[in-house]
Design a protein around this motif. Structure first.
Motif, PDB file in Angstrom:
ATOM      1  N   SER A  50      20.300   2.656  -3.691  1.00 46.80           N
ATOM      2  CA  SER A  50      18.837   1.820  -2.331  1.00 46.80           C
ATOM      3  C   SER A  50      18.370   2.348  -2.308  1.00 46.80           C
ATOM      4  O   SER A  50      16.697   2.145  -2.679  1.00 46.80           O
ATOM      5  CB  SER A  50      19.131   1.875  -0.728  1.00 46.80           C
ATOM      6  N   VAL A  51      18.358   4.425  -2.019  1.00 42.66           N
ATOM      7  CA  VAL A  51      16.778   4.800  -1.670  1.00 42.66           C
ATOM      8  C   VAL A  51      15.859   5.238  -3.432  1.00 42.66           C
ATOM      9  O   VAL A  51      14.280   6.011  -3.034  1.00 42.66           O
ATOM     10  CB  VAL A  51      16.931   6.042  -0.883  1.00 42.66           C
ATOM     11  N   LEU A  52      17.386   4.810  -4.778  1.00 38.74           N
ATOM     12  CA  LEU A  52      15.955   5.289  -5.771  1.00 38.74           C
ATOM     13  C   LEU A  52      16.285   3.541  -6.197  1.00 38.74           C
ATOM     14  O   LEU A  52      14.739   4.080  -7.622  1.00 38.74           O
ATOM     15  CB  LEU A  52      17.528   6.239  -6.274  1.00 38.74           C
ATOM     16  N   ASP A  53      15.785   2.697  -5.452  1.00 39.65           N
ATOM     17  CA  ASP A  53      15.752   0.938  -6.209  1.00 39.65           C
ATOM     18  C   ASP A  53      14.650   0.637  -5.147  1.00 39.65           C
ATOM     19  O   ASP A  53      15.271  -0.764  -5.804  1.00 39.65           O
ATOM     20  CB  ASP A  53      16.830   0.628  -5.944  1.00 39.65           C
ATOM     21  N   THR A  54      14.015   2.135  -4.838  1.00 36.40           N
ATOM     22  CA  THR A  54      13.123   1.299  -3.937  1.00 36.40           C
ATOM     23  C   THR A  54      11.390  -0.385  -4.654  1.00 36.40           C
ATOM     24  O   THR A  54      11.613  -0.797  -4.706  1.00 36.40           O
ATOM     25  CB  THR A  54      12.216   2.485  -2.905  1.00 36.40           C
ATOM     26  N   GLN A  55      11.705   0.577  -5.592  1.00 33.62           N
ATOM     27  CA  GLN A  55      10.501  -0.259  -6.270  1.00 33.62           C
ATOM     28  C   GLN A  55      10.593  -1.580  -6.421  1.00 33.62           C
ATOM     29  O   GLN A  55      10.438  -2.386  -6.748  1.00 33.62           O
ATOM     30  CB  GLN A  55       9.970   0.647  -7.163  1.00 33.62           C
ATOM     31  N   VAL A  97       2.884  -3.804  -6.849  1.00 33.41           N
ATOM     32  CA  VAL A  97       4.071  -4.131  -7.233  1.00 33.41           C
ATOM     33  C   VAL A  97       4.815  -5.380  -7.563  1.00 33.41           C
ATOM     34  O   VAL A  97       6.204  -5.071  -6.925  1.00 33.41           O
ATOM     35  CB  VAL A  97       4.300  -3.959  -5.200  1.00 33.41           C
ATOM     36  N   THR A  98       4.611  -6.259  -7.446  1.00 36.32           N
ATOM     37  CA  THR A  98       5.464  -7.769  -7.960  1.00 36.32           C
ATOM     38  C   THR A  98       4.211  -8.685  -8.442  1.00 36.32           C
ATOM     39  O   THR A  98       3.563  -8.550  -8.541  1.00 36.32           O
ATOM     40  CB  THR A  98       5.984  -8.566  -6.387  1.00 36.32           C
ATOM     41  N   GLY A  99       5.404 -10.325  -9.021  1.00 40.40           N
ATOM     42  CA  GLY A  99       4.359 -10.600  -9.702  1.00 40.40           C
ATOM     43  C   GLY A  99       3.758 -12.202  -8.771  1.00 40.40           C
ATOM     44  O   GLY A  99       4.172 -11.996  -7.588  1.00 40.40           O
ATOM     45  N   PHE A 155       0.709  -0.918  -0.337  1.00 37.85           N
ATOM     46  CA  PHE A 155       0.099  -0.073   0.289  1.00 37.85           C
ATOM     47  C   PHE A 155       0.639   1.977  -0.222  1.00 37.85           C
ATOM     48  O   PHE A 155       0.612   2.398  -0.538  1.00 37.85           O
ATOM     49  CB  PHE A 155      -0.986   0.430   1.454  1.00 37.85           C
ATOM     50  N   LEU A 156       1.715   1.168   0.815  1.00 45.81           N
ATOM     51  CA  LEU A 156       2.224   2.706   1.160  1.00 45.81           C
ATOM     52  C   LEU A 156       4.113   2.675  -0.615  1.00 45.81           C
ATOM     53  O   LEU A 156       4.671   3.188  -0.193  1.00 45.81           O
ATOM     54  CB  LEU A 156       4.034   2.717   2.245  1.00 45.81           C
ATOM     55  N   SER A 157       3.982   1.460  -0.995  1.00 45.93           N
ATOM     56  CA  SER A 157       5.148   1.736  -1.864  1.00 45.93           C
ATOM     57  C   SER A 157       5.469   2.290  -2.665  1.00 45.93           C
ATOM     58  O   SER A 157       6.690   3.240  -3.501  1.00 45.93           O
ATOM     59  CB  SER A 157       5.097   0.275  -3.399  1.00 45.93           C
ATOM     60  N   HIS A 158       4.660   3.823  -3.294  1.00 47.67           N
ATOM     61  CA  HIS A 158       4.655   4.994  -4.320  1.00 47.67           C
ATOM     62  C   HIS A 158       5.295   5.894  -2.929  1.00 47.67           C
ATOM     63  O   HIS A 158       6.503   6.194  -3.577  1.00 47.67           O
ATOM     64  CB  HIS A 158       2.782   5.081  -4.243  1.00 47.67           C
ATOM     65  N   ARG A 159       4.247   5.281  -1.930  1.00 47.60           N
ATOM     66  CA  ARG A 159       5.386   6.745  -0.631  1.00 47.60           C
ATOM     67  C   ARG A 159       6.816   6.577  -0.433  1.00 47.60           C
ATOM     68  O   ARG A 159       7.766   6.997  -0.244  1.00 47.60           O
ATOM     69  CB  ARG A 159       3.913   7.231   0.363  1.00 47.60           C
ATOM     70  N   LEU A 160       7.128   5.148  -0.098  1.00 47.72           N
ATOM     71  CA  LEU A 160       8.664   4.504   0.728  1.00 47.72           C
ATOM     72  C   LEU A 160       9.291   4.615  -1.028  1.00 47.72           C
ATOM     73  O   LEU A 160      10.534   4.675  -1.042  1.00 47.72           O
ATOM     74  CB  LEU A 160       8.294   3.604   1.028  1.00 47.72           C
ATOM     75  N   SER A 161       9.636   4.655  -2.211  1.00 48.52           N
ATOM     76  CA  SER A 161       9.677   5.263  -3.495  1.00 48.52           C
ATOM     77  C   SER A 161      10.153   6.861  -3.812  1.00 48.52           C
ATOM     78  O   SER A 161       9.942   6.582  -4.602  1.00 48.52           O
ATOM     79  CB  SER A 161       9.814   4.340  -4.402  1.00 48.52           C
ATOM     80  N   SER A 177      11.848  12.507  -7.336  1.00 49.88           N
ATOM     81  CA  SER A 177      11.940  13.134  -6.788  1.00 49.88           C
ATOM     82  C   SER A 177      13.052  13.448  -8.251  1.00 49.88           C
ATOM     83  O   SER A 177      13.044  13.418  -9.293  1.00 49.88           O
ATOM     84  CB  SER A 177      12.982  13.258  -6.452  1.00 49.88           C
ATOM     85  N   VAL A 178      13.453  14.770  -8.629  1.00 51.81           N
ATOM     86  CA  VAL A 178      14.759  15.816  -9.034  1.00 51.81           C
ATOM     87  C   VAL A 178      15.501  14.692  -9.096  1.00 51.81           C
ATOM     88  O   VAL A 178      16.285  13.913 -10.754  1.00 51.81           O
ATOM     89  CB  VAL A 178      14.609  16.712  -9.709  1.00 51.81           C
TER      90      VAL A 178
END
Length: 374
Positions: free
Chosen positions: A283-288, A313-315, A258-264, A269-270
């Motif tokens: 890692s912070v840019l690879d969360t999804q 979020v996954t298969g 549920f929070l996947s968008h927020r966590l990523s 961001s720019v």
């Protein structure tokens, strides 16, 4: 066949009293708006085909130690009894071919020093003994004497290399220190070297570290604690550094899907948009991507709302079946259908359920796969 439920119902448990009712309310509220079942309910496969990757056991000496140290309840509810015979009765009634057993919260961390080490060895040796007595019915995830890292590495080596257990169970946090913390790095190295399957289970929150709400931990806090652990493992890069470890998140990942968008949010961001495509992403840019690599079990989460979130979020190949027995006894269906998770048929057809409940778990646990298929 008579209903065996009275034999394995052990009273109200921390995970069960409200879970089924609230899941139904959530599904009813969302169906037809944001979450719509993929199809009308389909029949489940028949027979004992399920492989249960979220199932707990309490060997006799372990349960006695819990009671002796004041754990008359776990999460506010009576500590259940367990025996292999009760587990097999439960499995036979609900079409479960085998269970990968694990010690639930509080693990062995309620014991001091050497006692925790000895209890972990006892539980793991007990589980290995079940492989001989009930070869086709049980697997197991090793409990470790955390937060003692050196002793936990030694027990990992013994449990995986010598006893040949199927993986390891870790709690979301130990003494308030969450997975992802640098203190756990040596253990992660040992697990990564063995391509270990690691089941991440929530831990109870200390009373002085949570809001004073009149709610049991299993209702909300357990899901939040799984999310905290998963988030820390991702943002510290632990899940990137140790790609050989396959992490299973309990209860459909808590609130991670549920929070996947927020966590990523950093990747949106720019910095994320301008990061060169030919360079490894921090890692912070690879969360999804990291979220997609977790495995998610269906324990107390077999509903359209939960499964739709996971599938976003996954298969489907990263969803595995879990019953949470014996802590889920009161939420099991009363209809006599012998289906422990009928809500899965609101989302998946019979072939897809076979994938989730049988093929996916066995792909991750080769020793257990060899045992049940021999």
């Amino acid at each position: 066949m008579t209903n065996p439920r009275p034999e394995f119902r052990n009273g109200l448990t921390r995970r069960t009293a409200l879970g089924g009712g609230l899941a139904g309310l959530a599904s009813a509220a969302l169906t037809g708006s944001l979450v719509t079942p993929a199809r009308a309910q389909q029949p489940a496969p028949t027979g004992n085909y399920r492989i249960d990757l979220h199932a707990h056991f309490l060997p006799p000496d372990y349960r006695a130690a819990l009671l002796e140290h004041g754990h008359l309840t776990i999460g506010g509810y009576p500590t259940p009894e367990w025996s292999p015979e009760q587990a097999i009765t439960f499995m036979d009634y609900y079409g479960i071919q085998a269970q990968a057993l694990s010690v639930s919260d509080p693990g062995v961390s309620f014991l001091p020093g050497r006692e925790a080490v000895d209890m972990a060895r006892y539980c793991n040796s007990y589980a290995a003994g079940l492989f001989t007595t009930y070869r086709k019915r049980f697997g197991a995830f090793a409990v470790l004497p955390m937060p003692d890292i050196a002793a936990s590495i030694a027990e990992t080596i013994h449990a995986l290399d010598e006893l040949r257990l199927d993986g390891v169970i870790l709690l979301s946090a130990y003494d308030g220190v969450y997975l992802g913390d640098p203190r756990f790095e040596p253990l992660m190295i040992a697990l990564n070297q063995r391509n270990a399957y690691v089941f991440v289970h929530p831990a109870a929150i200390p009373d002085n570290a949570k809001p004073a709400l009149p709610l049991p931990d299993f209702l909300e806090e357990f899901t939040f604690d799984t999310t905290r652990a998963a988030t820390m493992m991702m943002v510290t890069g632990m899940t990137q550094r140790y790609p050989g470890i396959r992490f299973q998140l309990a209860h459909a990942g808590g609130t991670v899907p549920f929070l996947s968008h927020r966590l990523s949010v950093a990747s949106q961001s720019v910095l994320g948009r301008l990061w060169p495509g030919d360079l490894p992403r921090p890692s912070v840019l690879d969360t999804q991507a990291q979220i997609s690599r977790f495995y998610y079990d269906t324990a107390l989460s077999a509903s359209p709302a939960a499964m739709a979130s996971v599938l976003a979020v996954t298969g489907r190949d990263h969803i595995v079946f879990g019953s949470d027995w014996p802590f889920s006894a009161l939420t099991l269906p009363q209809s006599g259908s012998h289906d422990p998770a009928p809500g899965l048929s609101d989302v998946f057809d019979a072939d897809q359920r076979m994938e989730i409940e049988h093929h996916n778990p066995l792909r991750q646990l080769p020793r257990l796969a060899d045992a049940v298929n021999s």
